[in-house]
Scaffold this active site. Structure first.
Site, PDB file in Angstrom:
ATOM      1  N   ASP A   9      73.407  58.235  -6.742  1.00  0.00           N
ATOM      2  CA  ASP A   9      74.302  57.082  -6.312  1.00  0.00           C
ATOM      3  C   ASP A   9      74.465  56.320  -7.635  1.00  0.00           C
ATOM      4  O   ASP A   9      73.263  56.680  -8.354  1.00  0.00           O
ATOM      5  CB  ASP A   9      73.705  56.463  -5.026  1.00  0.00           C
ATOM      6  CG  ASP A   9      74.127  55.008  -5.137  1.00  0.00           C
ATOM      7  OD1 ASP A   9      75.362  54.833  -4.941  1.00  0.00           O
ATOM      8  OD2 ASP A   9      73.272  53.884  -5.344  1.00  0.00           O
ATOM      9  N   ASP A  11      75.431  52.495  -8.346  1.00  0.00           N
ATOM     10  CA  ASP A  11      75.043  50.971  -8.315  1.00  0.00           C
ATOM     11  C   ASP A  11      73.492  51.094  -7.640  1.00  0.00           C
ATOM     12  O   ASP A  11      73.404  51.350  -6.462  1.00  0.00           O
ATOM     13  CB  ASP A  11      75.983  50.145  -7.603  1.00  0.00           C
ATOM     14  CG  ASP A  11      77.193  49.839  -8.420  1.00  0.00           C
ATOM     15  OD1 ASP A  11      77.249  49.710  -9.558  1.00  0.00           O
ATOM     16  OD2 ASP A  11      78.243  49.802  -7.743  1.00  0.00           O
ATOM     17  N   ASP A 171      70.013  54.538  -3.100  1.00  0.00           N
ATOM     18  CA  ASP A 171      69.177  53.223  -2.849  1.00  0.00           C
ATOM     19  C   ASP A 171      69.480  52.306  -1.706  1.00  0.00           C
ATOM     20  O   ASP A 171      68.698  51.369  -1.298  1.00  0.00           O
ATOM     21  CB  ASP A 171      69.478  52.296  -4.112  1.00  0.00           C
ATOM     22  CG  ASP A 171      70.943  51.573  -3.915  1.00  0.00           C
ATOM     23  OD1 ASP A 171      71.796  52.277  -3.685  1.00  0.00           O
ATOM     24  OD2 ASP A 171      71.020  50.347  -4.040  1.00  0.00           O
TER      25      ASP A 171
HETATM   26  O1  LIG Z   1      79.656  49.550  -5.650  1.00  0.00           O
HETATM   27  C1  LIG Z   1      79.466  49.665  -4.364  1.00  0.00           C
HETATM   28  O2  LIG Z   1      79.928  48.727  -3.519  1.00  0.00           O
HETATM   29  C2  LIG Z   1      78.390  50.845  -4.196  1.00  0.00           C
HETATM   30  O3  LIG Z   1      78.451  51.568  -5.325  1.00  0.00           O
HETATM   31  P1  LIG Z   1      77.336  52.820  -5.079  1.00  0.00           P
HETATM   32  O4  LIG Z   1      77.892  53.672  -4.035  1.00  0.00           O
HETATM   33  O5  LIG Z   1      77.074  53.562  -6.310  1.00  0.00           O
HETATM   34  O6  LIG Z   1      76.013  52.178  -4.566  1.00  0.00           O
HETATM   35 MG   LIG Z   2      73.721  52.275  -4.614  1.00  0.00          MG
END
Ligand SMILES: O=C(O)COP(=O)(O)O
Ligand SMILES: [Mg+2]
Length: 229
Positions: A9, A11, A171
């Site tokens: 993932d 963020d 996360d």
């Molecule tokens: O930008 C977001 O809302 C989520 O991003 P992610 O899936 O990389 O955690």
């Molecule tokens: Mg994330």
């Protein structure tokens, strides 16, 4: 033979993007007179990309937002984020060494994020980490996104991988749920953005630092999954 695949993932997992997400969100919603959000709010707002983040900020402030009014705020968010990129966002400690270690051990690496492509790809490029990944799939790559299993299975397919030899690292709820939905093992990190403690989301393994993520751990998860099948 297909190499094993580790899917990350973005963020809150590869990169600590919180300060820039909050900055751009606050810039966007200030146009509608909304009070700024904080790091504490972010855990409830992030997960489904910028549009949902803006909508959730309005719900948090108990304000209505029509789809027509959302679009200019979304454009503001994107323009602000792109102008600053990579801003104050930083890869998490130990992640680069981990990516190198896994690649040297014969793993293919991929990114599966709900962040939109126009932000995710330049962010990885500007941070100098995009070359580690065979494939990057984003919230707008397919018609579905995490926690839908097809975001994961689509990523595996694009990377030329095999679901029986793939592991997800994330996360938050979307990552662990999409891995379960796709029937692949997951590693949950505790340093990202989740409003529910990681252990309660039920990943196969919880790690507090990238020092714990090595080839042996991933291989153990893959053999456990194959044995259980
Ligand atoms: O930008 C977001 O809302 C989520 O991003 P992610 O899936 O990389 O955690
Ligand atoms: Mg994330």
């Amino acid at each position: 033979m297909t190499s094993p695949l580790v899917i990350f993932d973005l963020d809150g997992t590869l990169v600590d993007t919180a300060p820039d997400l909050i900055d751009s969100l606050n810039y966007a919603i200030s146009a509608a007179g909304l009070a700024p959000t904080t790091y504490g709010d972010l855990k409830h707002l992030v997960g489904h990309g910028a549009r949902v983040m803006i909508k959730r900020a309005f719900s948090l402030r108990e304000k209505e937002l029509s789809d027509d009014d959302l679009e200019p705020l979304y454009e503001r968010f994107i323009a602000h984020y792109l102008e600053k990129i990579p801003g104050n966002s930083k890869p998490y400690p130990g992640i680069i060494a981990t990516l190198d270690r896994l690649t040297a051990s014969g793993f293919t690496l991929a990114v599966c994020t709900n962040k939109t492509t126009v932000l995710a790809v330049p962010l990885l490029e500007k941070l100098g980490i995009s070359q580690h990944f065979a494939v990057v799939t984003c919230g707008d790559t397919f018609e579905w996104r995490k926690p839908d299993a097809r975001h994961i299975t689509g990523t595996i397919e694009k990377a030329g991988g095999d679901p029986a030899k793939s592991v997800m690292v994330g996360d938050s709820f979307n990552d662990i749920a999409s891995a379960k939905n796709a029937n692949i093992p997951s590693v949950g990190v505790t340093f990202g953005y989740t409003d529910v403690p990681m252990a309660e989301l039920g990943p196969d393994v919880v790690i507090d630092s990238y020092d714990e993520l090595d080839a042996a751990l991933i291989e153990r998860l893959i053999s456990k999954r194959v044995a259980a099948a």
